[in-house]
Motif scaffolding. Structure first.
Motif, short mmCIF file in Angstrom:
data_model
loop_
_atom_site.label_atom_id
_atom_site.label_comp_id
_atom_site.label_asym_id
_atom_site.label_seq_id
_atom_site.Cartn_x
_atom_site.Cartn_y
_atom_site.Cartn_z
N GLY A 1 0.81 -1.21 0.00
CA GLY A 1 0.00 0.00 0.00
C GLY A 1 0.84 1.26 0.00
N CYS A 2 0.46 2.20 -0.87
CA CYS A 2 1.24 3.43 -0.98
C CYS A 2 0.32 4.54 -1.48
CB CYS A 2 2.39 3.23 -1.95
SG CYS A 2 3.42 4.70 -2.09
N PRO A 3 0.34 5.68 -0.79
CA PRO A 3 -0.49 6.81 -1.25
C PRO A 3 0.15 7.57 -2.41
CG PRO A 3 0.60 7.34 0.83
CD PRO A 3 1.03 5.96 0.48
N LEU A 4 1.40 7.29 -2.70
CA LEU A 4 2.07 8.00 -3.79
C LEU A 4 1.86 7.25 -5.11
CD1 LEU A 4 3.58 8.85 -1.12
CD2 LEU A 4 5.52 9.44 -2.61
N ARG A 5 2.13 7.93 -6.18
CA ARG A 5 2.11 7.29 -7.49
C ARG A 5 3.32 7.78 -8.28
NH1 ARG A 5 -0.43 4.43 -5.17
NH2 ARG A 5 -2.58 3.74 -5.41
N CYS A 6 4.49 7.35 -7.88
CA CYS A 6 5.70 7.81 -8.55
C CYS A 6 5.69 7.31 -9.99
CB CYS A 6 6.94 7.30 -7.84
SG CYS A 6 6.99 7.77 -6.12
N ALA A 7 6.08 8.19 -10.88
CA ALA A 7 6.02 7.85 -12.30
C ALA A 7 6.93 6.67 -12.63
CB ALA A 7 6.41 9.06 -13.13
N TRP A 8 7.96 6.49 -11.85
CA TRP A 8 8.95 5.44 -12.16
C TRP A 8 8.80 4.20 -11.29
CZ3 TRP A 8 10.14 10.33 -10.19
CH2 TRP A 8 10.29 10.37 -8.79
N CYS A 9 7.75 4.13 -10.52
CA CYS A 9 7.64 3.09 -9.49
C CYS A 9 7.95 1.71 -10.09
CB CYS A 9 6.23 3.08 -8.90
SG CYS A 9 6.03 1.81 -7.64
N HIS A 10 8.89 1.00 -9.48
CA HIS A 10 9.17 -0.34 -9.99
C HIS A 10 8.55 -1.42 -9.12
CE1 HIS A 10 12.74 0.75 -7.51
NE2 HIS A 10 12.45 -0.41 -6.99
N PHE B 1 14.26 11.23 -1.39
CA PHE B 1 14.33 12.59 -1.91
C PHE B 1 14.04 12.48 -3.40
CE2 PHE B 1 16.21 16.61 -3.18
CZ PHE B 1 15.86 17.44 -2.14
N LYS B 2 12.78 12.72 -3.76
CA LYS B 2 12.34 12.31 -5.08
C LYS B 2 12.37 13.42 -6.12
CE LYS B 2 9.12 8.85 -3.20
NZ LYS B 2 9.47 7.55 -3.78
N ALA B 3 12.24 14.65 -5.68
CA ALA B 3 12.16 15.74 -6.66
C ALA B 3 12.69 17.02 -6.04
CB ALA B 3 10.72 15.94 -7.11
N GLU C 1 3.04 -3.41 -7.83
CA GLU C 1 2.20 -4.34 -7.05
C GLU C 1 2.13 -3.93 -5.59
OE1 GLU C 1 5.25 -4.69 -7.75
OE2 GLU C 1 6.32 -6.15 -6.50
N SER C 2 2.95 -2.95 -5.22
CA SER C 2 2.94 -2.53 -3.82
C SER C 2 1.99 -1.37 -3.59
CB SER C 2 4.34 -2.11 -3.40
OG SER C 2 4.64 -0.84 -3.96
N GLN C 3 1.44 -0.80 -4.66
CA GLN C 3 0.70 0.46 -4.48
C GLN C 3 -0.67 0.28 -3.84
OE1 GLN C 3 0.70 2.54 -8.22
NE2 GLN C 3 2.92 2.87 -8.20
N ARG C 4 -1.44 -0.68 -4.32
CA ARG C 4 -2.78 -0.86 -3.74
C ARG C 4 -2.67 -1.49 -2.36
NH1 ARG C 4 -6.31 -2.20 -8.45
NH2 ARG C 4 -7.80 -2.85 -6.83
N GLY D 1 8.33 -0.50 1.61
CA GLY D 1 7.00 -0.67 1.04
C GLY D 1 7.05 -0.75 -0.47
N GLY D 2 6.03 -0.25 -1.10
CA GLY D 2 4.97 0.66 -0.69
C GLY D 2 5.49 1.80 0.17
N GLU D 3 4.55 2.41 0.87
CA GLU D 3 4.92 3.39 1.91
C GLU D 3 4.55 2.73 3.23
OE1 GLU D 3 6.59 6.21 2.50
OE2 GLU D 3 5.99 5.67 4.54
S1 SF4 Z 1 6.00 2.31 -3.78
FE1 SF4 Z 1 7.66 3.80 -3.69
S2 SF4 Z 1 8.11 4.25 -5.80
FE2 SF4 Z 1 6.16 3.19 -5.79
S3 SF4 Z 1 4.69 4.84 -5.72
FE3 SF4 Z 1 5.06 4.31 -3.64
S4 SF4 Z 1 6.68 5.67 -2.97
FE4 SF4 Z 1 6.61 5.74 -5.17
#
Ligand code: SF4
Lengths: 746, 264
Positions: free
Chosen positions: B39-48, B148-150, B51-54, B97-99
């Motif tokens: 689970g992660c509230p971010l949506r980094c454009a490069w996220c590798h 430190f993403k941006a 599967e960890s986001q939801r 994570g995720g976050e």
């Molecule tokens: S898991 Fe990491 S890279 Fe992927 S969206 Fe979340 S913070 Fe960004």
């Protein structure tokens, strides 16, 4: 001495010197004729006569670049402990095959047939086999372990011979002769005379080399460097014929020629034996470290040319050394020589303990990190105690433990510990499964099923113990191994050859194969068949028999069952159970077979692949023909939970109930680069928790794949297969795939 | 899923874990066990790790399950198996994570248990968490691995979809408390590796008195196949995997920074 045109060398990639065939077998027939003449002499006299006949014909002249004399090309018929075969040997199977497939025609086929006919009943191997009582014949019906499916097979050889060169180097040949006279119970007896005759053979070999060199020095064919080096060797050889060595170079020369004549393939504690000579020369300023390293490189190249990729052990370091400081100096230079040579032999090994000069371990990591696969590491803090417990020996004796070959343990100068049988655990399991399907009442519970398996293992292990003793007895009656007995403790005083009561400890070993394939299969059977009732034994057997054809789902389910190597309780507990059962079964039969020790070795060269070719599909999900697991290691690629989990699993298998096991580890180069501190910590924790051994291949997956695509560019890439190292490109494809599949720890 | 309450204050007994990596060599000092919370509230454009986001357990198209419910003590059982390696290497556990802080109560439970077991704990975080909660975790964290993403808030908004409000407050908290921290810098060529980024990074580094190092994490596309598997469109990133020269160049940007700089 052999003329160069009679030797085929592929010195570049494969070191094996062989006589060029078909060369009409004239030498072999002459050897045979000589044997016929002395056949009925007492064993010591017969051996002395045959050794005297053999060596002048099989020594190979010094080659350009050699700094020491001593190369051998083995013929097809020979006498020795194991190089060609055991005792008096002739490769009947190979000759029969080659005559059959038309490799030899006309006269050479005739001669080959004559050899087969003469040696078939007389060679020692046949005599050993004939001595099996009926019950053993039944349990071990075949000798063709590399070509047939089977549960257990005998191996014919006497291996695991390591003596100290200290007496030889201290006294020289003259001094040894005096010892024979002074210490033999019967100074004029057959054995003592045999010892003298053997030393005579050694002296005449030296003379031959010397004469050959002096003759070549008068010609113009040698380079300047070779002229200088060869002249030095000739002088050394002249000296050594009568006097004890006085320099490091002479000590190396004597040690090496003696080893070739003895037919041994492992060299004891060379750091102890040669270290004092080295130190003295260095301190006197007559030798530089650089020159000594170059000399060791040459000695190691000769070992490589002597070729036995599964043996050629040079041990350095460890507890129980008398001349530790000198020995350490030797150890560091030996590692440097291995680093420079980059050959798969000798199998340099390092014993280490807390308090040992840390330079040795540091240097070892440097050499391993460069991709040499050497030295193989042994943790003496653990290993000495393991040997004490497994062999039931006191500490003083156990301090002189050594691995030989692929890693079997023995006691320097005091024991013979040949593996004379191999056992294929997955094959036994598959046959148990077949039996259980026929007699379901006997396999109602998993424990009952396991018991069926264990009983069969035990019966075959018992057979192995008896085969061991029979082989020792028959060989002991056949020949005393003069060179070996002369330097082994006790033989001289007892006036007995090595295997006729001379050696102090008669130990034997049984090589187990596919331990983890078997335990993973048992885990799957326990969980899927007995606990979850997902399918029956009969259904499982049917799927295995069909090599999972139309049973893909079942196979995937088996593959999902827990596997050893992941620090998983269920899988690791089963591995322990299999491990303990087979180890304790072996040792329980030592006494009744009249052996001092009988132990399992889980060392595995590449026979895990060879045996796998004939082993059907197994209940761990492995398909028919695929490699069995290697030694105590997880099935290739099945350890997927990280290096620490892998190491933790390894640590669960007791190392004090057997005579050696192999822990193969494949590490990414980064661990020896920027992550070296982590690697050190990783290994440090492994040792501290009781890890006894590690052999480490440093390689990247990319390189292995590239080497499979373009072998011509990757001749240097070295990998540890089982208990031996090879250039990757020289391995059979199925062995390459096995190595590729093993988990790379990053 | 609602976290199950447990007897530790503000802790959840169970959470959703999508991976546990043992012998992790790149997630903080020494040899570590990295626990990845889903689970992660971010949506980094490069996220590798798409599967960890939801936050919920997913099943990929290929049948692979992403995520499983685990009890905190169960996770710790695995973590403690490698104590010997942590001790010999100065390693420990890393929660990632995720976050990870998005499963706040579970993350907290793991940190509490690590403290109890005297296992060094790293928190690998984007910093996107309510500041009160962030501060509340502080006594349990031995080392922050802080992204430190941006270069600035606009960059964050556009590349990760979030506002930097919390992140800035939390960074200020780390500055004030001089907490041990390493800055983790995902670098995506042509996307966030601007001169302004490095200027901002150097300035941030200076303000963090507890800074122990900067880890540059070059973009790679190894995770790309996972997008399709979890049914997400592959982000249209105009970038490529950086070559050695590019990496050298990035490292140069950190010359004289005064702390260790590593390249992923
Ligand atoms: S898991 Fe990491 S890279 Fe992927 S969206 Fe979340 S913070 Fe960004």
């Amino acid at each position: 001495m052999i003329s160069p045109r009679h030797i085929a060398t592929q010195a570049d990639l494969s070191p094996f010197y062989t006589r060029e065939y078909p060369q009409l077998f004239d030498y072999e027939l002459a050897f045979t004729q000589r044997y016929r003449a002395v056949e009925n002499e007492p064993p010591a006299a017969r051996e002395a006569a045959m050794v005297a006949f053999q060596f002048p014909h099989i020594l190979v002249p010094m080659q350009p670049g050699d700094l020491l004399a001593g190369r051998i090309a083995y013929p097809k018929v020979a006498v020795g402990p194991q190089a060609v075969g055991v005792g008096y040997s002739c490769p009947i199977r190979e000759l029969t095959r080659d005559v059959g497939n038309g490799k030899y025609t006309g006269q050479s086929a005739e001669k080959a047939r004559a050899l087969i006919e003469f040696w078939q009943p007389r060679r020692t191997q046949t005599k050993v086999r004939e001595a099996f009582p009926a019950w053993l014949q039944e349990l071990m019906p075949s000798d063709e372990w590399a070509w047939e499916a089977g549960e257990t097979f005998p191996l014919y050889r006497i291996a695991g011979l390591q003596f100290s060169y200290e007496t030889l180097l201290e006294l020289g040949i003259g001094g040894l002769r005096e010892q024979i006279a002074a210490r033999s119970p019967q100074p004029d007896g057959a054995l003592a005379q045999g010892f003298h005759a053997a030393l005579g053979v050694l002296v005449s070999s030296m003379r031959r080399y010397e004469q050959d060199i002096r003759a070549r020095l008068t010609g113009q064919t040698l380079s300047v460097a070779d002229r200088n080096a060869f002249a030095q060797v000739a002088d050394d050889l002249e000296h050594l014929q009568t006097k004890a060595p006085t320099s490091f170079r002479q000590a190396c020369q004597l040690m090496w020629l003696y080893s070739l004549h003895a037919g041994v393939w492992n060299y004891g504690r060379l750091d102890e034996d040669l270290g004092p000579f080295l130190a003295e020369d260095l301190d006197r300023g007559v030798l530089t470290e650089e020159a000594a390293t170059v000399l060791l490189q040459s000695l190691f190249k000769l070992m490589h040319a002597y070729d036995n990729r599964f043996d050629n052990r040079v041990m350095v370091g460890g507890k129980g050394r008398q001349y530790e400081e000198d020995a350490d100096r030797f150890a560091v230079l030996a590692m440097e020589a291995v680093l420079r040579n980059r050959l798969n032999q000798p199998q340099l090994s390092l014993r280490f303990y807390e308090g040992q000069n840390p330079v040795l371990y540091e240097k070892a990591l440097e050499v391993i990190g460069a991709g040499c696969t050497f030295p193989i590491l042994y943790n003496d803090e653990r290993a000495v105690a393991d040997v004490m417990k497994a062999h039931g020996l006191d500490e003083q004796t156990a301090l002189q433990w050594l691995p030989y070959g692929c890693g079997e343990t023995m006691i320097l100068n005091q024991s013979v510990a040949t593996p004379n049988a191999i056992i294929n655990l997955p094959e036994i399991l598959n046959r148990t499964l077949a039996y259980a399907v026929k007699k379901p009442k006997q396999a109602k519970t998993f424990d009952a099923f396991f018991d069926l398996y264990a009983r069969r293992v035990d019966a075959l292990m018992r057979a192995g113990a008896f085969v061991q003793k029979i082989q020792y007895d028959v060989v002991g009656q056949t020949l005393p191994f003069l060179f070996i007995s002369l330097l082994y403790d006790d033989c001289l005083e007892r006036g007995r050859g090595l295997l006729e009561g001379g050696v102090r400890y008669l130990s034997g070993t049984n090589e187990t194969y596919g331990n983890i394939t078997c335990s993973d299969a048992l885990t799957a059977i326990k969980q899927r068949v007995y606990q979850k009732n997902k399918y029956t034994l009969a259904q499982l057997k049917k799927a295995l028999d069909a090599d999972f054809e139309n049973a893909q789902a079942l196979r995937e389910d088996l593959l999902r069952a827990p596997k050893f190597g992941n620090d998983n309780e269920a899988a690791d507990a089963m591995a322990r159970r299999v491990h303990e059962q087979v180890c304790l079964s072996a040792s329980s039969h030592a006494k009744e077979a009249r052996l001092d020790h009988y132990l399992v070795v889980i060392i595995n060269n590449w026979a895990n692949t060879l045996l796998g070719r004939f082993t059907g599909a197994t209940a761990d999900g492995r398909k028919q023909g695929e490699s069995l697991s290697n030694a105590n290691n997880p099935s290739a690629g099945m350890d997927r939970s990280g290096t620490t989990a892998f190491l933790n699993s390894l640590l669960k298998l007791d190392s004090d109930v057997h005579a050696g096991s192999v822990q193969n580890m494949k590490f990414a180069p980064s661990l020896f680069g920027r992550d070296l501190p982590r690697l050190k910590a990783l290994m440090g924790a492994y040792w501290k928790q009781g890890g006894s051994q590690a052999m480490i291949t440093v390689v990247s997956r990319k390189d292995l794949e590239a080497a499979m695509r373009e072998p011509e560019k990757w001749g240097h890439l070295m990998v540890r297969v089982g208990g031996f190292s090879m250039r990757f490109v020289e391995l059979d494809r199925d062995v390459q795939l096995d190595i590729l599949a093993r988990t790379l720890n990053e | 899923m609602n976290p199950t309450p447990c007897d530790l204050p503000e802790c959840a007994e169970t959470g959703i874990v999508f991976d546990i990596q043992r012998a992790a060599m790149r997630d903080g000092p020494g040899i570590r066990t990295a626990v990845f919370l889903k689970g992660c509230p971010l949506r980094c454009a490069w996220c590798h790790n798409p599967e960890s986001q939801r936050f919920e357990i997913q099943t990929g198209k290929g049948g692979k399950r992403y995520g499983q419910v685990m009890r905190a003590d169960e996770v710790m059982q695995t973590v403690t198996r490698d104590r010997a390696y942590y001790e010999s290497s100065g390693g420990g556990m890393t929660i990632s994570g995720g976050e990870p802080t998005a499963q706040y109560a579970f993350c907290r439970a793991l940190l509490v248990l690590a403290k109890k077991e005297a296992i060094h704990a790293c928190l690998d975080t984007s910093g996107h968490l309510e500041p009160e909660r962030f501060a509340a975790l502080a006594p349990l964290v031995d080392l922050y691995l802080f992204d430190f993403k941006a270069a600035d808030s606009d960059g964050y908004k556009c590349l990760t979809g979030i506002s930097t409000k919390w992140i800035q407050t939390n960074l200020a908290f780390l500055e004030k408390t001089a907490a041990p921290v390493r800055l983790r810098c995902p670098l995506v060529p042509g996307v966030n590796d601007t001169p302004e980024y490095f200027t901002a990074l150097r300035a941030q580094a200076k303000r963090l008195k507890g800074l122990q190092g900067i880890d540059l994490l070059p973009y790679h596309d190894i995770g790309n196949t996972k997008y399709a598997d979890v049914g997400m469109p592959l982000p249209d990133l105009k970038t490529k995997t950086p070559d050695e020269e590019q990496k050298e160049h990035w490292l140069k940007e950190l010359d004289g920074i005064g702390v260790e700089a590593t390249m992923g």
